[in-house]
Design a protein around this motif. Sequence first.
Motif: not given
Length: 188
Positions: A2, A33, A42-43, A45-48, A72, A79
């Motif tokens: 992601k 996205t 968009a956070d 943390d929800h993505y790679d 963030y 990451k």
Amino acid sequence: MKLLIVYGTTEGQTRKIAEFLKSEAQKTGTEATLCDATTEQADPDHYDAVILASSIHMGRYQASISHYIRNYVDVLNNKPSAFLSISLTAAGNDPDSWMELMDITNKFLSWSGWKPSMVEQVAGALRFVRYDFFKAFIMRQIAKKAGEHVSGKEDKEYTDWTKLSVFITDFLKHAGVTSSRLSDEILG
């Protein structure tokens, strides 16, 4: 994988670049996205992996991108991430202008505390149809200094789409998309 692509734009070229990156990433099977930093947060943390793209005007990056990074920074530093700096300077070859651009980018990243895995300078565009009289005059002067003749009546795009395709391929490799998958999907 992601991928989140966050962008800040004034005249729309950075959005066009972000959309291109999304399309190229999706060819590899990556779930990509887009997020306009001025309208949503968009956070990451929800993505790679995360790519942030910002145009630069008058020596400053988009305020929305600055705010996003500050909100963030810890997640971004943990990451795979990349920063795309979009400017007209990146279209030219003037060593002094490039030194100034690199200085602006380095100071911005140092100030923000973000340490992206990759940083890419990307040429933008002249969007005369969106400029007022004063801004069009200034932009013509900047183009003239760079050795470009522009009429001021039509837009001129400098973005190197092939270079961006190479960038997204390299970034996805760095982020963990396997090279065989990249070869099959992007390189044909």
